[in-house]
Design an enzyme around this catalytic site. Structure first.
Site, mmCIF file in Angstrom:
data_model
loop_
_atom_site.group_PDB
_atom_site.id
_atom_site.type_symbol
_atom_site.label_atom_id
_atom_site.label_comp_id
_atom_site.label_asym_id
_atom_site.label_seq_id
_atom_site.Cartn_x
_atom_site.Cartn_y
_atom_site.Cartn_z
ATOM 1 C CB ILE A 60 -14.954 -14.120 51.827
ATOM 2 C CG1 ILE A 60 -14.007 -15.237 51.370
ATOM 3 C CG2 ILE A 60 -15.307 -14.216 53.309
ATOM 4 C CD1 ILE A 60 -12.601 -15.097 51.942
ATOM 5 C CB THR A 100 -11.097 -19.156 49.203
ATOM 6 O OG1 THR A 100 -12.348 -19.668 48.740
ATOM 7 C CG2 THR A 100 -11.222 -18.791 50.676
ATOM 8 C CB THR A 133 0.120 -19.559 57.898
ATOM 9 O OG1 THR A 133 1.053 -20.612 58.083
ATOM 10 C CG2 THR A 133 0.126 -19.197 56.414
ATOM 11 C CG ASP A 134 4.565 -20.993 60.730
ATOM 12 O OD1 ASP A 134 3.698 -21.501 59.984
ATOM 13 O OD2 ASP A 134 5.148 -21.648 61.622
ATOM 14 C CD GLU A 135 1.996 -24.104 56.473
ATOM 15 O OE1 GLU A 135 2.003 -24.502 55.304
ATOM 16 O OE2 GLU A 135 1.334 -24.658 57.377
ATOM 17 C CE1 TYR A 182 -3.344 -22.005 54.100
ATOM 18 C CE2 TYR A 182 -1.220 -22.797 54.910
ATOM 19 C CZ TYR A 182 -2.414 -22.120 55.124
ATOM 20 O OH TYR A 182 -2.676 -21.543 56.344
ATOM 21 C CB SER A 183 2.723 -21.181 52.041
ATOM 22 O OG SER A 183 3.472 -21.888 51.091
ATOM 23 C CE LYS A 186 -3.626 -17.380 55.319
ATOM 24 N NZ LYS A 186 -4.977 -16.965 55.791
HETATM 25 P P1 NAD Z 1 -10.276 -24.227 58.634
HETATM 26 O O1 NAD Z 1 -10.024 -24.831 57.300
HETATM 27 O O2 NAD Z 1 -10.555 -25.102 59.795
HETATM 28 O O3 NAD Z 1 -11.488 -23.192 58.546
HETATM 29 C C1 NAD Z 1 -11.654 -22.294 57.474
HETATM 30 C C2 NAD Z 1 -13.066 -21.738 57.525
HETATM 31 O O4 NAD Z 1 -13.223 -20.817 56.424
HETATM 32 C C3 NAD Z 1 -14.159 -22.795 57.372
HETATM 33 O O5 NAD Z 1 -15.194 -22.578 58.310
HETATM 34 C C4 NAD Z 1 -14.667 -22.591 55.948
HETATM 35 O O6 NAD Z 1 -16.035 -22.932 55.784
HETATM 36 C C5 NAD Z 1 -14.432 -21.097 55.767
HETATM 37 N N1 NAD Z 1 -14.303 -20.732 54.353
HETATM 38 C C6 NAD Z 1 -13.499 -21.329 53.420
HETATM 39 N N2 NAD Z 1 -13.683 -20.733 52.231
HETATM 40 C C7 NAD Z 1 -14.592 -19.735 52.409
HETATM 41 C C8 NAD Z 1 -15.159 -18.767 51.554
HETATM 42 N N3 NAD Z 1 -14.856 -18.708 50.249
HETATM 43 N N4 NAD Z 1 -16.055 -17.885 52.074
HETATM 44 C C9 NAD Z 1 -16.388 -17.939 53.395
HETATM 45 N N5 NAD Z 1 -15.886 -18.852 54.243
HETATM 46 C C10 NAD Z 1 -14.984 -19.739 53.762
HETATM 47 O O7 NAD Z 1 -9.010 -23.291 58.893
HETATM 48 P P2 NAD Z 1 -8.270 -22.951 60.266
HETATM 49 O O8 NAD Z 1 -7.253 -23.968 60.534
HETATM 50 O O9 NAD Z 1 -9.272 -22.611 61.300
HETATM 51 O O10 NAD Z 1 -7.500 -21.618 59.810
HETATM 52 C C11 NAD Z 1 -8.130 -20.339 59.924
HETATM 53 C C12 NAD Z 1 -7.170 -19.283 59.426
HETATM 54 O O11 NAD Z 1 -5.972 -19.309 60.192
HETATM 55 C C13 NAD Z 1 -6.747 -19.458 57.973
HETATM 56 O O12 NAD Z 1 -6.670 -18.185 57.380
HETATM 57 C C14 NAD Z 1 -5.374 -20.101 58.066
HETATM 58 O O13 NAD Z 1 -4.584 -19.768 56.949
HETATM 59 C C15 NAD Z 1 -4.858 -19.459 59.331
HETATM 60 N N6 NAD Z 1 -3.854 -20.273 60.085
HETATM 61 C C16 NAD Z 1 -4.118 -21.573 60.409
HETATM 62 C C17 NAD Z 1 -3.181 -22.292 61.153
HETATM 63 C C18 NAD Z 1 -3.444 -23.723 61.559
HETATM 64 O O14 NAD Z 1 -2.543 -24.370 62.112
HETATM 65 N N7 NAD Z 1 -4.631 -24.267 61.372
HETATM 66 C C19 NAD Z 1 -1.983 -21.696 61.550
HETATM 67 C C20 NAD Z 1 -1.756 -20.343 61.212
HETATM 68 C C21 NAD Z 1 -2.709 -19.643 60.487
HETATM 69 P P1 TYD Z 2 -0.588 -30.622 58.666
HETATM 70 O O1 TYD Z 2 -1.362 -30.913 59.904
HETATM 71 O O2 TYD Z 2 -1.206 -30.899 57.340
HETATM 72 O O3 TYD Z 2 -0.110 -29.090 58.771
HETATM 73 P P2 TYD Z 2 0.941 -28.258 57.832
HETATM 74 O O4 TYD Z 2 1.211 -29.008 56.600
HETATM 75 O O5 TYD Z 2 0.184 -26.992 57.562
HETATM 76 O O6 TYD Z 2 2.154 -28.054 58.689
HETATM 77 O O7 TYD Z 2 0.781 -31.442 58.739
HETATM 78 C C1 TYD Z 2 1.659 -31.290 59.824
HETATM 79 C C2 TYD Z 2 2.896 -32.121 59.513
HETATM 80 O O8 TYD Z 2 2.530 -33.509 59.510
HETATM 81 C C3 TYD Z 2 3.491 -31.831 58.144
HETATM 82 O O9 TYD Z 2 4.904 -31.911 58.228
HETATM 83 C C4 TYD Z 2 2.959 -32.959 57.273
HETATM 84 C C5 TYD Z 2 2.818 -34.117 58.243
HETATM 85 N N1 TYD Z 2 1.726 -35.069 57.947
HETATM 86 C C6 TYD Z 2 1.999 -36.434 57.850
HETATM 87 O O10 TYD Z 2 3.157 -36.878 58.013
HETATM 88 N N2 TYD Z 2 0.973 -37.292 57.578
HETATM 89 C C7 TYD Z 2 -0.307 -36.849 57.405
HETATM 90 O O11 TYD Z 2 -1.221 -37.672 57.125
HETATM 91 C C8 TYD Z 2 -0.573 -35.443 57.530
HETATM 92 C C9 TYD Z 2 -1.973 -34.916 57.321
HETATM 93 C C10 TYD Z 2 0.479 -34.592 57.800
#
Ligand code: NAD
Ligand code: TYD
Length: 376
Positions: A60, A100, A133-135, A182-183, A186
C-alpha cells in the site's frame, strides 16, 4: 460497486473478503495485500476462484501501483485493513509500523482522492472506510479487580461471565492517548483519514474495534498462540500477572459490523465496535486450557501447569473496554455469539486445522509466495 479491500489476506481482512464475495455477487472485490508474514492466501482458498474476486499483490506504500489500481479497477469504495498489527513487534520495530500504518494509509487516501476527483461525479457515491482499533484511546484503569455488572445489556453479554473491571469505557468521544508504537501509528492514520474528510470533503468513516478472535488469526496473538502451545504442551507465556483486561469480539461479528457500516454508516462518523465482553488474560488462559483439554480428551485441567508468568510487555495497557451502544442504537448491530460459544468454535477450528497452523509457524508459506511471485 467495485470495492478495494486492503489487507484482505490477513486475519480480519480474510473474513471481510469472504463475507463480501459471497454476499454481494454483483460487486467486484479487489483484495490488495503485500503478503507480509501475516498475509496468507490459504485464508481465502474457498473463494479464490469466485468470478467477482480478484487478488493483487502490492504494497500500500507504493503509491503509483495503488493509484493505477484505482484507475484500472474503477474503485468506488475502500475498506482499509492493511496494517502491521502486533504490539510486541511494534516495540521491536516501530519504523515498519509508521511506514505501513501511517504512510501506507496516506498513500491509499491520496490515490482515492485523486482518482475520485478526476471523475465527473467526484466523491458522490464513494466511500473510504478505515478500520482502526480501540487501542488508540490508551488504557483504562482496573478499578474493580473482582468485576462488576456493567450498566449495559446486549444479547451477547447475557452470558454468566459478563463483568466490567472498571466503571469507565472507551466512547467515540474519548480523547486519543496511544501508548504503544502500534497504537500511535494507528492513531496517526485515523487522524489522516479524518483530515481528508475535513480538508477535501472525502466521504470517510472510521471504526475502532476491540480485540478480535477466531479462525485464521496469526499464532503470535494470545488466543491462537496459546491454543497451539496447549496442544503441544509448550509453556504459556503470560505477561506480568495476567491481570490485564481485554474486550473480546468474535471476528465474524466484526465482519458483519463492517458490512453494515460500509453500507449504512454515516459519512464522517466514528463507530466503536465491541462485545461488552471483558476478560482478564489469566481467566482466558484458564478457559483455553480447559477447552483444549476437554476437546482432546485429556484430564480436566491437566495442562494448567503450562502457565508461565514472564516479564511484562513494556508499556502494557491495563484495560480496554469499548462502549458500542452507538452502533447498536443507530444501526441495530449486536454481537451474535457469547464468548463461551465463540471460544469453543475457535478452539475446535485450530485443533481441526493443525496443518494451517504448522504452515504459518514453519515459515514455508512465505517462501512459497516469494517463489510464486518472483518472476512477476
Ligand atoms: P493481520 O496482521 O492479521 O493482517 C494484516 C494484513 O495486512 C496482512 O494480510 C498483511 O500482509 C497486510 N499488510 C501489511 N502490510 C502491508 C502493506 N504495506 N501493504 C499491503 N498489505 C499489507 O491484521 P488483523 O488482525 O487482520 O487486523 C486488520 C486491521 O484491523 C488492522 O488495521 C488492525 O489495526 C485492525 N484491528 C485489528 C484488531 C485485532 O484484534 N486483530 C482489532 C481492531 C482493529
Ligand atoms: P495480543 O493478542 O497481542 O493483543 P493486544 O496486545 O493487541 O491486546 O495480546 C492480548 C493480551 O494478552 C495482552 O494483554 C498481552 C497478553 N499476552 C500475553 O500475556 N502473552 C502473550 O504471549 C501474548 C502474545 C499476549
Amino acid at each position: 460497486m467495485n470495492i478495494l479491500i486492503t489487507g484482505g489476506a490477513g486475519f480480519i481482512g480474510s473474513h471481510v473478503v469472504r463475507l463480501f464475495v459471497n454476499k454481494y455477487p454483483q460487486y467486484k472485490i479487489i483484495n490488495v495485500d503485500k503478503l507480509t508474514y501475516a498475509g496468507n492466501l490459504a485464508n481465502l482458498r474457498d473463494i479464490e476462484s469466485a468470478p467477482n474476486y480478484k487478488f493483487v499483490r502490492a504494497d500500500i506504500c507504493d503509491f503509483d501501483t495503488i493509484y493505477s489500481l484505482f484507475q484500472t479497477e474503477q474503485i468506488d469504495g475502500v475498506i482499509h485493513l492493511a496494517a502491521e498489527s502486533h504490539v510486541d513487534r511494534s516495540i521491536k520495530d516501530p519504523f515498519t509500523f509508521a511506514r505501513t500504518n501511517v504512510m501506507g494509509t496516506l498513500s491509499v487516501l491520496q490515490a482515492a482522492k485523486l482518482y475520485w476527483e478526476s471523475l465527473p461525479e467526484g466523491f458522490e457515491g464513494k466511500r473510504f472506510y478505515h478500520i482502526s482499533t480501540d487501542e488508540v484511546y490508551g488504557a483504562l484503569e482496573l478499578t474493580n479487580p473482582e468485576g462488576v455488572k456493567p450498566p449495559f445489556t446486549t444479547k451477547a453479554s447475557s452470558g454468566e461471565h459478563h463483568l466490567a473491571y472498571g466503571t469507565d469505557f472507551f466512547y467515540e468521544t474519548t480523547k486519543y492517548n496511544p501508548h504503544s508504537p502500534y497504537s500511535a501509528s494507528k492513531a496517526s492514520s485515523d487522524h489522516f483519514v479524518r483530515a481528508f474528510h475535513d480538508t477535501y470533503g472525502m466521504p470517510t468513516i472510521v471504526t475502532n474495534c476491540s480485540n478480535n478472535y477466531g479462525p485464521y488469526q496469526f499464532p503470535e496473538k494470545l488466543i491462537p498462540l496459546f491454543i497451539n502451545n496447549i496442544r503441544h504442551r509448550k509453556p504459556l507465556p503470560v505477561y506480568g500477572k495476567g491481570e490485564n483486561v481485554r474486550d473480546w469480539l468474535y471476528v465474524e461479528d466484526h465482519a458483519r459490523a463492517i458490512d453494515l457500516i460500509f453500507h449504512q454508516g454515516k459519512v464522517a462518523e466514528t463507530y466503536n465496535i465491541g462485545g461488552f465482553n471483558e476478560w482478564k488474560n489469566i481467566d482466558i488462559v484458564r478457559v483455553l486450557i480447559l477447552t483444549v483439554d476437554r476437546l482432546l480428551s485429556r484430564a480436566e485441567g491437566e495442562d494448567l501447569d503450562l502457565i508461565t508468568y514472564v516479564t511484562d510487555r513494556a508499556g502494557h495497557d491495563m484495560r480496554y473496554a469499548i462502549d458500542s451502544t452507538k452502533l447498536q442504537r443507530e444501526l441495530g448491530w449486536e454481537p451474535s455469539l457469547q464468548f463461551e460459544q465463540g471460544i469453543e468454535k475457535t478452539v475446535r477450528w485450530y485443533l481441526d486445522n493443525q496443518e494451517w497452523l504448522d504452515n504459518v509457524t514453519s515459515g514455508d508459506y512465505q517462501l512459497y509466495y516469494e517463489k510464486m511471485y518472483a518472476n512477476r
